[in-house]
Design a protein around this motif. Structure first.
Motif, PDB file in Angstrom:
ATOM      1  N   PRO A   1      -1.928  -3.825  -1.840  1.00 25.92           N
ATOM      2  CA  PRO A   1      -1.304  -5.151  -1.876  1.00 25.92           C
ATOM      3  C   PRO A   1      -1.548  -5.890  -3.176  1.00 25.92           C
ATOM      4  CG  PRO A   1      -3.270  -5.202  -0.514  1.00 25.92           C
ATOM      5  CD  PRO A   1      -3.039  -3.760  -0.877  1.00 25.92           C
ATOM      6  N   ALA A   2      -0.604  -6.752  -3.514  1.00 26.37           N
ATOM      7  CA  ALA A   2      -0.742  -7.664  -4.645  1.00 26.37           C
ATOM      8  C   ALA A   2      -1.429  -8.934  -4.177  1.00 26.37           C
ATOM      9  CB  ALA A   2       0.640  -7.994  -5.206  1.00 26.37           C
ATOM     10  N   PRO A   3      -1.925  -9.765  -5.107  1.00 22.14           N
ATOM     11  CA  PRO A   3      -2.368 -11.106  -4.705  1.00 22.14           C
ATOM     12  C   PRO A   3      -1.230 -11.846  -4.000  1.00 22.14           C
ATOM     13  CG  PRO A   3      -3.033 -10.622  -6.957  1.00 22.14           C
ATOM     14  CD  PRO A   3      -2.108  -9.515  -6.544  1.00 22.14           C
ATOM     15  N   LEU A   4      -1.549 -12.525  -2.913  1.00 29.04           N
ATOM     16  CA  LEU A   4      -0.534 -13.168  -2.078  1.00 29.04           C
ATOM     17  C   LEU A   4      -0.821 -14.664  -2.001  1.00 29.04           C
ATOM     18  CD1 LEU A   4       1.888 -12.648  -0.129  1.00 29.04           C
ATOM     19  CD2 LEU A   4       0.203 -12.469   1.717  1.00 29.04           C
ATOM     20  N   HIS A   5       0.160 -15.463  -2.404  1.00 27.05           N
ATOM     21  CA  HIS A   5       0.009 -16.913  -2.402  1.00 27.05           C
ATOM     22  C   HIS A   5       1.184 -17.556  -1.673  1.00 27.05           C
ATOM     23  CE1 HIS A   5      -3.340 -16.248  -5.037  1.00 27.05           C
ATOM     24  NE2 HIS A   5      -2.573 -15.704  -5.956  1.00 27.05           N
ATOM     25  N   TRP A   6       1.118 -18.890  -1.464  1.00 25.45           N
ATOM     26  CA  TRP A   6       2.039 -19.545  -0.545  1.00 25.45           C
ATOM     27  C   TRP A   6       2.568 -20.871  -1.072  1.00 25.45           C
ATOM     28  CZ3 TRP A   6       3.313 -16.858   3.797  1.00 25.45           C
ATOM     29  CH2 TRP A   6       2.514 -15.742   4.079  1.00 25.45           C
TER      30      TRP A   6
ATOM     31  N   ALA B   1       4.885 -12.605 -11.456  1.00 27.17           N
ATOM     32  CA  ALA B   1       4.983 -12.977 -10.046  1.00 27.17           C
ATOM     33  C   ALA B   1       6.401 -12.794  -9.550  1.00 27.17           C
ATOM     34  CB  ALA B   1       4.553 -14.429  -9.833  1.00 27.17           C
ATOM     35  N   MET B   2       6.520 -12.758  -8.224  1.00 28.45           N
ATOM     36  CA  MET B   2       7.808 -12.753  -7.562  1.00 28.45           C
ATOM     37  C   MET B   2       7.736 -13.708  -6.385  1.00 28.45           C
ATOM     38  SD  MET B   2      10.892 -11.632  -7.393  1.00 28.45           S
ATOM     39  CE  MET B   2      12.233 -11.631  -6.204  1.00 28.45           C
ATOM     40  N   GLY B   3       8.739 -14.559  -6.221  1.00 28.69           N
ATOM     41  CA  GLY B   3       8.782 -15.483  -5.099  1.00 28.69           C
ATOM     42  C   GLY B   3       9.678 -14.953  -3.992  1.00 28.69           C
TER      43      GLY B   3
ATOM     44  N   PRO C   1       3.572  -3.555 -11.496  1.00 30.54           N
ATOM     45  CA  PRO C   1       2.107  -3.605 -11.611  1.00 30.54           C
ATOM     46  C   PRO C   1       1.639  -4.944 -12.176  1.00 30.54           C
ATOM     47  CG  PRO C   1       2.958  -1.511 -12.427  1.00 30.54           C
ATOM     48  CD  PRO C   1       4.149  -2.381 -12.176  1.00 30.54           C
ATOM     49  N   GLY C   2       0.576  -5.471 -11.591  1.00 33.04           N
ATOM     50  CA  GLY C   2      -0.012  -6.710 -12.077  1.00 33.04           C
ATOM     51  C   GLY C   2       0.637  -7.971 -11.573  1.00 33.04           C
ATOM     52  N   GLU C   3       1.692  -7.854 -10.774  1.00 28.29           N
ATOM     53  CA  GLU C   3       2.367  -9.056 -10.276  1.00 28.29           C
ATOM     54  C   GLU C   3       1.703  -9.583  -9.016  1.00 28.29           C
ATOM     55  OE1 GLU C   3       7.010  -8.525 -11.714  1.00 28.29           O
ATOM     56  OE2 GLU C   3       6.515  -8.477  -9.590  1.00 28.29           O
ATOM     57  N   ALA C   4       1.783 -10.893  -8.843  1.00 33.40           N
ATOM     58  CA  ALA C   4       1.445 -11.539  -7.578  1.00 33.40           C
ATOM     59  C   ALA C   4       2.730 -11.766  -6.784  1.00 33.40           C
ATOM     60  CB  ALA C   4       0.743 -12.871  -7.828  1.00 33.40           C
TER      61      ALA C   4
ATOM     62  N   LEU D   1      -3.664 -22.379 -10.287  1.00 29.73           N
ATOM     63  CA  LEU D   1      -4.019 -22.251  -8.870  1.00 29.73           C
ATOM     64  C   LEU D   1      -3.799 -20.824  -8.375  1.00 29.73           C
ATOM     65  CD1 LEU D   1      -4.817 -23.731  -6.193  1.00 29.73           C
ATOM     66  CD2 LEU D   1      -2.349 -24.053  -5.820  1.00 29.73           C
ATOM     67  N   TYR D   2      -2.667 -20.230  -8.759  1.00 29.30           N
ATOM     68  CA  TYR D   2      -2.319 -18.881  -8.305  1.00 29.30           C
ATOM     69  C   TYR D   2      -2.876 -17.771  -9.196  1.00 29.30           C
ATOM     70  CZ  TYR D   2       1.341 -20.964  -5.279  1.00 29.30           C
ATOM     71  OH  TYR D   2       2.041 -21.663  -4.329  1.00 29.30           O
ATOM     72  N   ARG D   3      -3.484 -18.174 -10.317  1.00 28.64           N
ATOM     73  CA  ARG D   3      -4.019 -17.193 -11.277  1.00 28.64           C
ATOM     74  C   ARG D   3      -2.907 -16.292 -11.833  1.00 28.64           C
ATOM     75  NH1 ARG D   3      -7.230 -17.595  -6.967  1.00 28.64           N
ATOM     76  NH2 ARG D   3      -6.518 -15.653  -6.026  1.00 28.64           N
ATOM     77  N   LEU D   4      -1.828 -16.934 -12.268  1.00 26.50           N
ATOM     78  CA  LEU D   4      -0.696 -16.219 -12.845  1.00 26.50           C
ATOM     79  C   LEU D   4      -0.762 -16.263 -14.366  1.00 26.50           C
ATOM     80  CD1 LEU D   4       2.200 -17.622 -10.612  1.00 26.50           C
ATOM     81  CD2 LEU D   4       0.772 -15.598 -10.211  1.00 26.50           C
ATOM     82  N   ARG D   5      -0.180 -15.260 -14.988  1.00 27.61           N
ATOM     83  CA  ARG D   5      -0.180 -15.171 -16.448  1.00 27.61           C
ATOM     84  C   ARG D   5       1.102 -15.819 -16.989  1.00 27.61           C
ATOM     85  NH1 ARG D   5      -1.347 -10.089 -14.747  1.00 27.61           N
ATOM     86  NH2 ARG D   5       0.674  -9.341 -15.459  1.00 27.61           N
ATOM     87  N   PHE D   6       1.104 -17.140 -17.107  1.00 27.06           N
ATOM     88  CA  PHE D   6       2.215 -17.878 -17.691  1.00 27.06           C
ATOM     89  C   PHE D   6       1.731 -18.495 -18.995  1.00 27.06           C
ATOM     90  CE2 PHE D   6       4.750 -19.097 -13.588  1.00 27.06           C
ATOM     91  CZ  PHE D   6       5.063 -17.755 -13.408  1.00 27.06           C
ATOM     92  N   ASP D   7       2.175 -17.938 -20.133  1.00 28.13           N
ATOM     93  CA  ASP D   7       1.814 -18.542 -21.411  1.00 28.13           C
ATOM     94  C   ASP D   7       2.806 -19.656 -21.729  1.00 28.13           C
ATOM     95  OD1 ASP D   7       4.133 -17.236 -22.246  1.00 28.13           O
ATOM     96  OD2 ASP D   7       3.048 -15.653 -23.310  1.00 28.13           O
ATOM     97  N   ASP D   8       2.625 -20.296 -22.895  1.00 29.66           N
ATOM     98  CA  ASP D   8       3.479 -21.433 -23.258  1.00 29.66           C
ATOM     99  C   ASP D   8       4.947 -21.028 -23.328  1.00 29.66           C
ATOM    100  OD1 ASP D   8       1.332 -23.125 -23.375  1.00 29.66           O
ATOM    101  OD2 ASP D   8       1.096 -23.010 -25.555  1.00 29.66           O
ATOM    102  N   ALA D   9       5.218 -19.847 -23.870  1.00 32.48           N
ATOM    103  CA  ALA D   9       6.609 -19.407 -23.983  1.00 32.48           C
ATOM    104  C   ALA D   9       7.229 -19.201 -22.599  1.00 32.48           C
ATOM    105  CB  ALA D   9       6.677 -18.103 -24.789  1.00 32.48           C
ATOM    106  N   ALA D  10       6.456 -18.661 -21.673  1.00 30.34           N
ATOM    107  CA  ALA D  10       6.960 -18.455 -20.316  1.00 30.34           C
ATOM    108  C   ALA D  10       7.253 -19.795 -19.646  1.00 30.34           C
ATOM    109  CB  ALA D  10       5.956 -17.654 -19.504  1.00 30.34           C
ATOM    110  N   LEU D  11       6.350 -20.759 -19.796  1.00 31.16           N
ATOM    111  CA  LEU D  11       6.565 -22.073 -19.196  1.00 31.16           C
ATOM    112  C   LEU D  11       7.825 -22.732 -19.751  1.00 31.16           C
ATOM    113  CD1 LEU D  11       2.884 -23.379 -19.213  1.00 31.16           C
ATOM    114  CD2 LEU D  11       4.211 -22.690 -17.204  1.00 31.16           C
ATOM    115  N   ASP D  12       8.007 -22.647 -21.073  1.00 26.96           N
ATOM    116  CA  ASP D  12       9.193 -23.244 -21.690  1.00 26.96           C
ATOM    117  C   ASP D  12      10.467 -22.575 -21.175  1.00 26.96           C
ATOM    118  OD1 ASP D  12       7.626 -24.959 -23.179  1.00 26.96           O
ATOM    119  OD2 ASP D  12       7.623 -23.689 -24.969  1.00 26.96           O
TER     120      ASP D  12
END
Length: 360
Positions: A87-92, A114-116, A156-159, A285-296
């Motif tokens: 399993p991957a990390p699971l958040h809500w 991540a995938m929602g 691989p590596g996704e929540a 909170l979810y421990r996701l890898r979102f850098d500045d470019a991803a957020l933008d």
């Protein structure tokens, strides 16, 4: 046969729809969506749903998934769990409806991070089963196995971040207990905005809030001391406000029980006013890898610039204008019900602004 309604229809799973898969099974990767659960046969119905279909579907329900000529793969629960990868990390994202939850789940579709999952029908099946009181295996064990199947990573590596429908909020304490590493965002609209959204949907919205409150009564989430005849005497927006207050009380209880390191709250007005800050805090909170470019890219992308359900251009300004129009049209009714709900909230010690906000 339709047996219950919440955000979306809960139907009994057809027990005769297809034969069980022969064992042994190959590894069931994330493209095999655990779509429905049949307690009579203790089996999952799996549908092939690639990532692109997840992205395009408003919700993971029969109404929004494309028609599939192939019969679902029906797998006994124990065999499905055994065939699931690690399993991957699971958040809500638990939410009280009409609060940009679909938008947020879409925003978290970030390959490699991540995938929602947007309102998987299998959780509605479990809630419907519990409410009906039908016989079957132990519900906690079934829920545990369902979480394992929902937590299969797409890469691989996704929540995996699950946004259940509002009717499944009663499972929130259980899933956070079963998965001690899971975090949850509790998302809601300010009460006046919520009531305006209900009123704007006219008959459909007013019927929906009554059905929602009925389910919350079944789940013990709307304990306000009203007798059935008293509930029938309430207006539609009063019923809506009671459901909203019940969700707020649940959200407070979740923060108190699991702590702000795992559970945070956010209102939709703050999300739309400060989307980049909210996403950055949510990634923490979810421990996701979102850098500045991803957020933008996320903030500039379709999740925040197109309507989550209809796909048309729809940004924060358009959303605010829609809420203003609804509020103006139903201003007197909303004003009266907000004042009444404030008195109910004071009586029962319910905070109108949930604790542990994601953003200060």
């Amino acid at each position: 046969m339709i047996t219950d309604r919440g955000d979306w229809t809960i139907a009994r799973v057809p027990a005769h729809s297809t034969a069980m898969a022969a064992a042994p099974l190959p590894l069931l990767d994330a493209t095999w969506l655990a779509h429905r659960y049949d307690p009579g046969h203790d089996a999952f119905h799996l549908r092939r749903v690639p990532r692109e279909t997840h992205r395009a579907a408003t919700f993971l329900t029969d109404e929004y998934l494309p028609e599939d000529s192939a019969a679902p793969l029906v797998v006994r629960r124990a065999e499905a769990r055994a065939a699931a990868p690690a399993p991957a990390p699971l958040h809500w994202i638990f939410h009280s409806a009409f609060c940009c939850s679909t938008l947020l789940a879409r925003a978290l579709d970030r390959p490699g991070a991540a995938m929602g999952l947007k309102e998987p029908a299998v959780l509605n099946d479990l809630i419907g089963w519990r409410r009906r009181g039908d016989p079957g295996p132990d519900l906690a064990t079934v829920l545990d196995d369902t979480l394992t199947l929902l937590a299969r990573p797409f890469a691989p590596g996704e929540a995996v971040v699950v946004k259940p429908s509002t009717i499944a909020n009663g499972f929130a304490p259980a899933v956070l207990t079963l998965r001690a590493e899971s975090a949850a965002l509790l998302l809601y609209a300010p009460l006046a905005t919520f009531l305006g959204s209900v009123a704007k949907k006219e008959l459909e919205g007013r019927l929906w809030v009554r059905t929602l409150l009925t389910g919350m009564l079944d789940d013990g989430l709307a304990r306000f001391g009203y007798a059935p005849r008293e509930l029938l005497a309430l207006t539609d927006l009063q019923v809506a406000a009671l459901g909203w207050l019940g969700q707020q009380r649940l959200f407070t209880e979740l923060v108190e029980r699991f702590g702000p390191s795992r559970v945070r709250t956010l209102d939709s007005a703050t999300l739309m006013a400060r989307p980049r800050e909210a996403l950055a805090a949510l990634a923490t909170l979810y421990r996701l890898r979102f850098d500045d470019a991803a957020l933008d890219a996320i903030v500039a992308g379709p999740a925040f610039t197109r309507h989550s359900k209809f796909g048309n251009a729809f940004d924060a300004a358009a959303r605010a204008a829609e809420h203003r129009d609804a509020a103006a049209l139903h201003a007197r009714e909303i004003e009266v019900v907000v004042r009444w709900a404030g008195e109910v909230a004071e009586t029962f010690g319910i905070a109108l602004a949930a604790p542990a906000p994601l953003l200060g």
